[in-house]
Design a protein around this motif. Sequence first.
Motif, PDB file in Angstrom:
ATOM      1  N   LEU A 159      14.949  23.105   5.847  1.00 39.32           N
ATOM      2  CA  LEU A 159      15.602  21.751   5.359  1.00 39.32           C
ATOM      3  C   LEU A 159      16.091  21.667   3.961  1.00 39.32           C
ATOM      4  CD1 LEU A 159      15.422  18.972   5.528  1.00 39.32           C
ATOM      5  CD2 LEU A 159      13.253  18.694   4.577  1.00 39.32           C
ATOM      6  N   ALA A 160      15.625  22.673   3.062  1.00 41.37           N
ATOM      7  CA  ALA A 160      16.600  22.674   1.704  1.00 41.37           C
ATOM      8  C   ALA A 160      17.697  23.363   1.852  1.00 41.37           C
ATOM      9  CB  ALA A 160      15.402  23.566   0.706  1.00 41.37           C
ATOM     10  N   CYS A 161      17.726  24.356   3.014  1.00 40.55           N
ATOM     11  CA  CYS A 161      19.110  24.929   2.966  1.00 40.55           C
ATOM     12  C   CYS A 161      20.176  23.971   3.674  1.00 40.55           C
ATOM     13  CB  CYS A 161      18.985  26.233   4.058  1.00 40.55           C
ATOM     14  SG  CYS A 161      18.282  27.474   2.966  1.00 40.55           S
ATOM     15  N   GLY A 164      17.621  29.141  12.469  1.00 43.67           N
ATOM     16  CA  GLY A 164      18.125  28.304  13.273  1.00 43.67           C
ATOM     17  C   GLY A 164      18.618  26.987  12.806  1.00 43.67           C
ATOM     18  N   CYS A 165      18.214  26.634  11.509  1.00 41.78           N
ATOM     19  CA  CYS A 165      18.666  25.647  10.561  1.00 41.78           C
ATOM     20  C   CYS A 165      20.098  25.894  10.181  1.00 41.78           C
ATOM     21  CB  CYS A 165      17.919  25.356   9.542  1.00 41.78           C
ATOM     22  SG  CYS A 165      16.047  25.063  10.030  1.00 41.78           S
ATOM     23  N   VAL A 166      20.398  26.820  10.100  1.00 40.03           N
ATOM     24  CA  VAL A 166      21.785  26.882   9.202  1.00 40.03           C
ATOM     25  C   VAL A 166      22.689  27.656  10.218  1.00 40.03           C
ATOM     26  CG1 VAL A 166      20.668  27.067   6.976  1.00 40.03           C
ATOM     27  CG2 VAL A 166      21.026  29.374   8.340  1.00 40.03           C
ATOM     28  N   THR A 167      22.611  27.742  11.748  1.00 39.48           N
ATOM     29  CA  THR A 167      23.770  28.495  12.432  1.00 39.48           C
ATOM     30  C   THR A 167      24.758  27.865  12.403  1.00 39.48           C
ATOM     31  OG1 THR A 167      23.695  29.751  14.437  1.00 39.48           O
ATOM     32  CG2 THR A 167      22.625  27.415  14.292  1.00 39.48           C
ATOM     33  N   GLY A 168      25.999  28.694  12.625  1.00 41.50           N
ATOM     34  CA  GLY A 168      27.330  28.369  12.849  1.00 41.50           C
ATOM     35  C   GLY A 168      28.276  27.615  11.638  1.00 41.50           C
ATOM     36  N   ARG A 169      27.299  28.044  10.479  1.00 41.19           N
ATOM     37  CA  ARG A 169      28.417  27.420   9.156  1.00 41.19           C
ATOM     38  C   ARG A 169      27.947  28.212   7.936  1.00 41.19           C
ATOM     39  NH1 ARG A 169      23.774  24.262  10.558  1.00 41.19           N
ATOM     40  NH2 ARG A 169      23.575  22.513   9.189  1.00 41.19           N
ATOM     41  N   ILE A 170      26.946  29.358   7.972  1.00 38.33           N
ATOM     42  CA  ILE A 170      26.589  29.857   6.873  1.00 38.33           C
ATOM     43  C   ILE A 170      27.226  31.366   6.661  1.00 38.33           C
ATOM     44  CG2 ILE A 170      24.352  30.905   7.951  1.00 38.33           C
ATOM     45  CD1 ILE A 170      23.221  30.445   5.004  1.00 38.33           C
ATOM     46  N   LYS A 171      27.464  31.826   5.554  1.00 37.76           N
ATOM     47  CA  LYS A 171      27.883  33.366   5.372  1.00 37.76           C
ATOM     48  C   LYS A 171      26.849  34.002   5.582  1.00 37.76           C
ATOM     49  CE  LYS A 171      31.546  31.772   1.885  1.00 37.76           C
ATOM     50  NZ  LYS A 171      31.884  32.023   0.336  1.00 37.76           N
ATOM     51  N   LEU A 172      27.099  35.051   6.230  1.00 37.57           N
ATOM     52  CA  LEU A 172      26.036  36.342   6.665  1.00 37.57           C
ATOM     53  C   LEU A 172      25.469  36.730   5.489  1.00 37.57           C
ATOM     54  CD1 LEU A 172      24.895  37.534   9.178  1.00 37.57           C
ATOM     55  CD2 LEU A 172      26.538  39.079   8.984  1.00 37.57           C
ATOM     56  N   HIS A 173      26.039  37.185   4.622  1.00 32.89           N
ATOM     57  CA  HIS A 173      25.605  37.764   3.296  1.00 32.89           C
ATOM     58  C   HIS A 173      24.670  36.735   2.576  1.00 32.89           C
ATOM     59  CE1 HIS A 173      29.387  36.203   1.484  1.00 32.89           C
ATOM     60  NE2 HIS A 173      28.716  36.275   0.585  1.00 32.89           N
ATOM     61  N   VAL A 174      25.090  35.581   2.494  1.00 31.64           N
ATOM     62  CA  VAL A 174      24.166  34.535   1.939  1.00 31.64           C
ATOM     63  C   VAL A 174      22.970  34.408   2.838  1.00 31.64           C
ATOM     64  CG1 VAL A 174      23.718  32.026   1.367  1.00 31.64           C
ATOM     65  CG2 VAL A 174      26.045  33.355   0.773  1.00 31.64           C
ATOM     66  N   PHE A 175      22.881  34.279   3.988  1.00 32.13           N
ATOM     67  CA  PHE A 175      21.610  34.363   4.784  1.00 32.13           C
ATOM     68  C   PHE A 175      20.806  35.486   4.585  1.00 32.13           C
ATOM     69  CE2 PHE A 175      19.196  35.261   8.417  1.00 32.13           C
ATOM     70  CZ  PHE A 175      18.340  34.299   8.735  1.00 32.13           C
ATOM     71  N   MET A 176      21.214  36.582   4.568  1.00 28.36           N
ATOM     72  CA  MET A 176      20.683  37.836   4.339  1.00 28.36           C
ATOM     73  C   MET A 176      19.872  38.090   2.796  1.00 28.36           C
ATOM     74  SD  MET A 176      23.588  40.835   5.370  1.00 28.36           S
ATOM     75  CE  MET A 176      23.616  41.267   7.271  1.00 28.36           C
ATOM     76  N   ILE A 177      20.865  37.479   1.793  1.00 27.66           N
ATOM     77  CA  ILE A 177      19.884  37.597   0.594  1.00 27.66           C
ATOM     78  C   ILE A 177      18.948  36.399   0.402  1.00 27.66           C
ATOM     79  CG2 ILE A 177      20.414  36.753  -1.958  1.00 27.66           C
ATOM     80  CD1 ILE A 177      23.473  37.690  -1.478  1.00 27.66           C
ATOM     81  N   PHE A 178      19.046  35.301   1.035  1.00 26.84           N
ATOM     82  CA  PHE A 178      17.980  34.184   0.971  1.00 26.84           C
ATOM     83  C   PHE A 178      16.953  34.604   1.844  1.00 26.84           C
ATOM     84  CE2 PHE A 178      15.965  30.457   2.605  1.00 26.84           C
ATOM     85  CZ  PHE A 178      15.774  29.786   1.455  1.00 26.84           C
ATOM     86  N   GLY A 179      17.219  35.252   3.007  1.00 23.47           N
ATOM     87  CA  GLY A 179      15.946  35.503   3.735  1.00 23.47           C
ATOM     88  C   GLY A 179      15.111  36.734   3.252  1.00 23.47           C
ATOM     89  N   PHE A 180      15.821  37.800   2.342  1.00 24.75           N
ATOM     90  CA  PHE A 180      15.031  38.842   1.737  1.00 24.75           C
ATOM     91  C   PHE A 180      13.988  38.017   0.749  1.00 24.75           C
ATOM     92  CE2 PHE A 180      14.803  41.302  -2.006  1.00 24.75           C
ATOM     93  CZ  PHE A 180      14.110  42.385  -1.445  1.00 24.75           C
ATOM     94  N   LEU A 181      14.689  37.231  -0.240  1.00 29.82           N
ATOM     95  CA  LEU A 181      14.175  36.358  -1.235  1.00 29.82           C
ATOM     96  C   LEU A 181      12.913  35.853  -0.671  1.00 29.82           C
ATOM     97  CD1 LEU A 181      16.790  35.449  -3.494  1.00 29.82           C
ATOM     98  CD2 LEU A 181      14.885  37.352  -3.924  1.00 29.82           C
ATOM     99  N   LEU A 182      13.161  35.137   0.447  1.00 28.04           N
ATOM    100  CA  LEU A 182      12.029  34.431   1.121  1.00 28.04           C
ATOM    101  C   LEU A 182      10.728  35.033   1.366  1.00 28.04           C
ATOM    102  CD1 LEU A 182      11.264  31.157   1.890  1.00 28.04           C
ATOM    103  CD2 LEU A 182      11.902  31.790   4.235  1.00 28.04           C
TER     104      LEU A 182
END
Length: 469
Positions: A228-230, A169-187
């Motif tokens: 927030l960091a994102c 919800g924080c990053v919606t509308g402007r983040i690359k999809l594959h970047v979110f995927m990588i970040f979510g996995f690592l978190l």
Amino acid sequence: MHINHTFNLMKKRITATTALILSGLLYGSPVAAEPVYSTMEEFMASPEYVKFIIDNLWILLAAAMVFIMHLGFASVESGMTAAKNTVNVTYKNVFILCTGILAYAFIGFQIMYPGDFNGWFGFGGFGIGFDSADPVAFLSPAYGEDMTIWTDFIFQAMFAATAATIVSGCVTGRIKLHVFMIFGFLLVAISYPITGSWLWGGGWLDELGFYDFAGSTLVHGVGGVAGLACIILLGARKGKYGKDGSIKPILGHNIPLATVGAFLLWFGWFGFNGGSVLSANPAEVSFVFVTTAISAAAGALSAMLVTKLFINKLDATMALNGILAGLVGITAGADVISPLFAAIVGSIAGAIVVFAIIGIDKMKWDDPVGAVAVHGVCGIWGTLAVGIFVAEFSVLTQLIGVLAIYGFTFLFAFGVFAALKYTIGVRVSEEFELKGLDMAEHGVPAYPNFAGVETNGFESPELKPVMDK
């Protein structure tokens, strides 16, 4: 293996005094030692078997209720943001739930509950950790008193995925999809389990006396501060802030959908908090249901009042965030804070979320759904409230836990996201952002029977029906 986890399951049974007395009368001692069985047949023939079935079933049902929360998150995020990004929001939420389960199964669960470790970090090996040489120990009270290892895993996996979906919800509308995927996995695979192990895995915060019943900090705070960091690194949506410093609202396209999502989250939260009792103990579960409901209701009414008094608006989205603020606020102490104090916790959370959303906006940190305020800021309040309203716990200890978990998570999230930003890039092009990620990244609109008309080049589209010729 999982020895600390078993002890921790017992420790999480701390309840209000009245609930403990009633628990003893109706259900027996919640920390009574359970016998160890050599075969499943022996266990099934024992008097403890029926109780174990009921307890295990309740925790499974609670896991299913937490699962439904992911539909709530997807609905809230979709409804509160632009229509042109709805498919993208849906896709992210599907991905994070699925990858969250798998990442937690193969890596995260054994980091969070590694067995014997130094209190800061441990790893029990890949996979869930079922010891085939002694299956009875993992499928009877010898494992966790009231659940099998499979039930424990699936319940915890729903929590892990929740922490990551908050970031969406924080990053919606402007983040690359594959970047979110990588970040979510690592978190989910690394960061969330490490901080979780410090308390729920029997680590150093557990030894210190820190208390977070169901995750105001360990789940919601982690998601909020990672988000927030994102957004600090990602930047705001185009058109959100004027050159003169003015704030331009980018309205959500479907408030009824967001409302459905908020109520789904409220429903699922009964499983989130009620399941964290880790048994079907009637006194404890019913007590937690009551404090959860009271805090949510108080949070909504408080947010409504504060919004009217200080902004002079009857803002439905603030009311919805007030519900969620009250829920986040009570989550750390739902089993130890009395119903009266739960109303106070929720009321303060409802007020906090309004001012936090406004303050975050003034900082030029663009959070489309208010997730940092709801989960991050109110997560701090809820955790400290345990020390304020329950004499058994220390505010200082609670603060140490918050600072440690928030600090580690922020540094991890900032470091990972910065690495992604300066290597592969994290943000879509301005053209893609204007067009909307549904068409730019997925090639399909969420509402094919409507045509989007941009109101100012950057704001949410105004929808009008496309008439058949």
